[in-house]
Scaffold this motif. Sequence first.
Motif, PDB file in Angstrom:
ATOM      1  N   HIS A 108      59.212  57.925  34.929  1.00 32.30           N
ATOM      2  CA  HIS A 108      58.288  56.982  34.277  1.00 32.30           C
ATOM      3  C   HIS A 108      56.850  57.268  34.721  1.00 32.30           C
ATOM      4  CE1 HIS A 108      61.517  53.651  33.446  1.00 32.30           C
ATOM      5  NE2 HIS A 108      61.807  54.813  32.896  1.00 32.30           N
ATOM      6  N   GLN A 109      56.675  57.537  36.017  1.00 32.03           N
ATOM      7  CA  GLN A 109      55.341  57.826  36.536  1.00 32.03           C
ATOM      8  C   GLN A 109      54.778  59.106  35.926  1.00 32.03           C
ATOM      9  OE1 GLN A 109      54.774  57.320  40.820  1.00 32.03           O
ATOM     10  NE2 GLN A 109      56.723  56.213  40.875  1.00 32.03           N
ATOM     11  N   ALA A 110      55.633  60.088  35.708  1.00 32.60           N
ATOM     12  CA  ALA A 110      55.174  61.364  35.140  1.00 32.60           C
ATOM     13  C   ALA A 110      54.778  61.220  33.672  1.00 32.60           C
ATOM     14  CB  ALA A 110      56.269  62.420  35.280  1.00 32.60           C
ATOM     15  N   ALA A 111      55.406  60.308  32.949  1.00 29.99           N
ATOM     16  CA  ALA A 111      55.197  60.192  31.504  1.00 29.99           C
ATOM     17  C   ALA A 111      54.226  59.087  31.104  1.00 29.99           C
ATOM     18  CB  ALA A 111      56.540  59.969  30.809  1.00 29.99           C
ATOM     19  N   HIS A 112      53.928  58.149  32.010  1.00 26.38           N
ATOM     20  CA  HIS A 112      53.158  56.968  31.628  1.00 26.38           C
ATOM     21  C   HIS A 112      52.081  56.630  32.642  1.00 26.38           C
ATOM     22  CE1 HIS A 112      57.205  56.703  29.885  1.00 26.38           C
ATOM     23  NE2 HIS A 112      56.526  56.358  28.809  1.00 26.38           N
ATOM     24  N   VAL A 113      51.093  55.910  32.177  1.00 28.26           N
ATOM     25  CA  VAL A 113      50.017  55.437  33.041  1.00 28.26           C
ATOM     26  C   VAL A 113      49.610  54.045  32.560  1.00 28.26           C
ATOM     27  CG1 VAL A 113      48.179  56.524  31.682  1.00 28.26           C
ATOM     28  CG2 VAL A 113      47.817  56.066  34.107  1.00 28.26           C
ATOM     29  N   TRP A 114      49.163  53.218  33.491  1.00 27.69           N
ATOM     30  CA  TRP A 114      48.702  51.868  33.176  1.00 27.69           C
ATOM     31  C   TRP A 114      47.187  51.825  33.249  1.00 27.69           C
ATOM     32  CZ3 TRP A 114      51.953  48.032  31.687  1.00 27.69           C
ATOM     33  CH2 TRP A 114      53.320  48.209  31.934  1.00 27.69           C
ATOM     34  N   VAL A 115      46.575  51.057  32.368  1.00 26.82           N
ATOM     35  CA  VAL A 115      45.130  50.835  32.396  1.00 26.82           C
ATOM     36  C   VAL A 115      44.860  49.337  32.330  1.00 26.82           C
ATOM     37  CG1 VAL A 115      44.528  53.063  31.390  1.00 26.82           C
ATOM     38  CG2 VAL A 115      44.898  51.110  29.897  1.00 26.82           C
ATOM     39  N   VAL A 116      43.802  48.927  33.002  1.00 25.95           N
ATOM     40  CA  VAL A 116      43.419  47.510  33.012  1.00 25.95           C
ATOM     41  C   VAL A 116      42.679  47.173  31.727  1.00 25.95           C
ATOM     42  CG1 VAL A 116      41.969  45.789  34.158  1.00 25.95           C
ATOM     43  CG2 VAL A 116      43.261  47.417  35.513  1.00 25.95           C
ATOM     44  N   THR A 117      43.048  46.040  31.138  1.00 27.14           N
ATOM     45  CA  THR A 117      42.310  45.541  29.978  1.00 27.14           C
ATOM     46  C   THR A 117      41.556  44.256  30.310  1.00 27.14           C
ATOM     47  OG1 THR A 117      44.200  44.294  29.127  1.00 27.14           O
ATOM     48  CG2 THR A 117      43.946  46.571  28.356  1.00 27.14           C
ATOM     49  N   ARG A 118      41.903  43.639  31.451  1.00 35.22           N
ATOM     50  CA  ARG A 118      41.230  42.382  31.828  1.00 35.22           C
ATOM     51  C   ARG A 118      41.518  42.050  33.290  1.00 35.22           C
ATOM     52  NH1 ARG A 118      40.698  36.811  28.839  1.00 35.22           N
ATOM     53  NH2 ARG A 118      40.121  35.588  30.631  1.00 35.22           N
ATOM     54  N   HIS A 119      40.499  41.518  33.974  1.00 34.70           N
ATOM     55  CA  HIS A 119      40.654  40.963  35.320  1.00 34.70           C
ATOM     56  C   HIS A 119      40.158  39.525  35.302  1.00 34.70           C
ATOM     57  CE1 HIS A 119      41.684  44.457  37.724  1.00 34.70           C
ATOM     58  NE2 HIS A 119      40.581  45.100  37.404  1.00 34.70           N
ATOM     59  N   GLU A 120      40.893  38.631  35.945  1.00 33.96           N
ATOM     60  CA  GLU A 120      40.456  37.263  36.232  1.00 33.96           C
ATOM     61  C   GLU A 120      40.598  37.086  37.728  1.00 33.96           C
ATOM     62  OE1 GLU A 120      42.247  33.727  34.352  1.00 33.96           O
ATOM     63  OE2 GLU A 120      42.739  35.104  32.725  1.00 33.96           O
ATOM     64  N   ILE A 121      39.505  36.759  38.407  1.00 34.89           N
ATOM     65  CA  ILE A 121      39.542  36.662  39.864  1.00 34.89           C
ATOM     66  C   ILE A 121      38.932  35.337  40.305  1.00 34.89           C
ATOM     67  CG2 ILE A 121      38.786  37.702  42.038  1.00 34.89           C
ATOM     68  CD1 ILE A 121      38.646  40.394  40.576  1.00 34.89           C
ATOM     69  N   ASP A 122      39.644  34.634  41.179  1.00 34.90           N
ATOM     70  CA  ASP A 122      39.146  33.415  41.794  1.00 34.90           C
ATOM     71  C   ASP A 122      38.907  33.703  43.274  1.00 34.90           C
ATOM     72  OD1 ASP A 122      39.326  31.737  39.485  1.00 34.90           O
ATOM     73  OD2 ASP A 122      41.498  31.690  39.776  1.00 34.90           O
ATOM     74  N   TYR A 123      37.664  33.491  43.698  1.00 36.62           N
ATOM     75  CA  TYR A 123      37.291  33.723  45.095  1.00 36.62           C
ATOM     76  C   TYR A 123      37.413  32.395  45.839  1.00 36.62           C
ATOM     77  CZ  TYR A 123      35.518  38.029  43.123  1.00 36.62           C
ATOM     78  OH  TYR A 123      35.429  39.229  42.468  1.00 36.62           O
ATOM     79  N   ARG A 124      38.264  32.368  46.861  1.00 34.14           N
ATOM     80  CA  ARG A 124      38.559  31.129  47.581  1.00 34.14           C
ATOM     81  C   ARG A 124      38.012  31.124  49.006  1.00 34.14           C
ATOM     82  NH1 ARG A 124      40.322  28.660  43.465  1.00 34.14           N
ATOM     83  NH2 ARG A 124      42.180  29.335  42.369  1.00 34.14           N
ATOM     84  N   GLY A 125      37.657  32.293  49.512  1.00 35.65           N
ATOM     85  CA  GLY A 125      37.158  32.389  50.886  1.00 35.65           C
ATOM     86  C   GLY A 125      36.627  33.780  51.151  1.00 35.65           C
ATOM     87  N   ASN A 126      35.917  33.936  52.239  1.00 39.89           N
ATOM     88  CA  ASN A 126      35.282  35.204  52.576  1.00 39.89           C
ATOM     89  C   ASN A 126      36.106  36.010  53.567  1.00 39.89           C
ATOM     90  OD1 ASN A 126      33.031  34.580  50.994  1.00 39.89           O
ATOM     91  ND2 ASN A 126      32.166  33.348  52.656  1.00 39.89           N
ATOM     92  N   VAL A 127      35.910  37.308  53.527  1.00 35.16           N
ATOM     93  CA  VAL A 127      36.506  38.225  54.490  1.00 35.16           C
ATOM     94  C   VAL A 127      35.367  39.057  55.057  1.00 35.16           C
ATOM     95  CG1 VAL A 127      38.061  40.187  54.782  1.00 35.16           C
ATOM     96  CG2 VAL A 127      38.738  38.279  53.329  1.00 35.16           C
ATOM     97  N   ARG A 128      35.299  39.118  56.364  1.00 37.85           N
ATOM     98  CA  ARG A 128      34.223  39.838  57.046  1.00 37.85           C
ATOM     99  C   ARG A 128      34.722  41.176  57.590  1.00 37.85           C
ATOM    100  NH1 ARG A 128      30.206  36.700  56.518  1.00 37.85           N
ATOM    101  NH2 ARG A 128      30.341  34.456  56.607  1.00 37.85           N
ATOM    102  N   GLU A 129      33.802  42.005  58.005  1.00 41.35           N
ATOM    103  CA  GLU A 129      34.141  43.317  58.547  1.00 41.35           C
ATOM    104  C   GLU A 129      35.176  43.197  59.662  1.00 41.35           C
ATOM    105  OE1 GLU A 129      32.055  47.110  60.808  1.00 41.35           O
ATOM    106  OE2 GLU A 129      30.777  45.531  59.977  1.00 41.35           O
ATOM    107  N   GLY A 130      36.196  44.052  59.582  1.00 39.28           N
ATOM    108  CA  GLY A 130      37.251  44.073  60.590  1.00 39.28           C
ATOM    109  C   GLY A 130      38.409  43.132  60.310  1.00 39.28           C
ATOM    110  N   GLU A 131      38.224  42.173  59.409  1.00 38.56           N
ATOM    111  CA  GLU A 131      39.307  41.242  59.075  1.00 38.56           C
ATOM    112  C   GLU A 131      40.329  41.922  58.170  1.00 38.56           C
ATOM    113  OE1 GLU A 131      38.543  37.014  58.139  1.00 38.56           O
ATOM    114  OE2 GLU A 131      36.424  37.569  58.385  1.00 38.56           O
ATOM    115  N   THR A 132      41.583  41.529  58.333  1.00 42.70           N
ATOM    116  CA  THR A 132      42.677  42.059  57.517  1.00 42.70           C
ATOM    117  C   THR A 132      43.243  40.955  56.649  1.00 42.70           C
ATOM    118  OG1 THR A 132      43.232  43.733  59.160  1.00 42.70           O
ATOM    119  CG2 THR A 132      44.972  43.146  57.600  1.00 42.70           C
TER     120      THR A 132
END
Length: 129
Positions: free
Chosen positions: A46-70
């Motif tokens: 399936h990976q050899a024959a097909h590829v996925w592409v994004v048509t839309r993103h919806e993102i809700d930001y709920r909090g921050n992440v700082r340098e070094g945070e995982t």
Amino acid sequence: MTPFTLPFTAARADIDELGHVNNAVWVSWVQTLSVSHWEAVAPPEHQAAHVWVVTRHEIDYRGNVREGETVTGETWVGEPKGARFDRFFRFTGVDGRVRVEGRSTWALLDRHTGRLLRVRPEFAAPFLT
């Protein structure tokens, strides 16, 4: 269904002028998480024959992440709709708080012709178990 997970740690280059992960980096992390899920679950043919592409993103930001945070990225998919899948994602800090969550819509293409394809049950099955 158990979500696919992948950890992300904020590097200095990921940080914007406000001192937290830049919005463009979050989109990149969504892409990495989603593609990693495809590569981990889809059969090689399936990976050899097909590829996925994004048509839309919806993102809700709920909090921050700082340098070094995982954060742990999680993703899972809904039922296919023709040639598309809605892919859901969430990034959670070590404290269990959601930092970012949302939904992306992905379309399935034939890798060689670039033509849109209907998501057949055999393509969807590995992601829905």
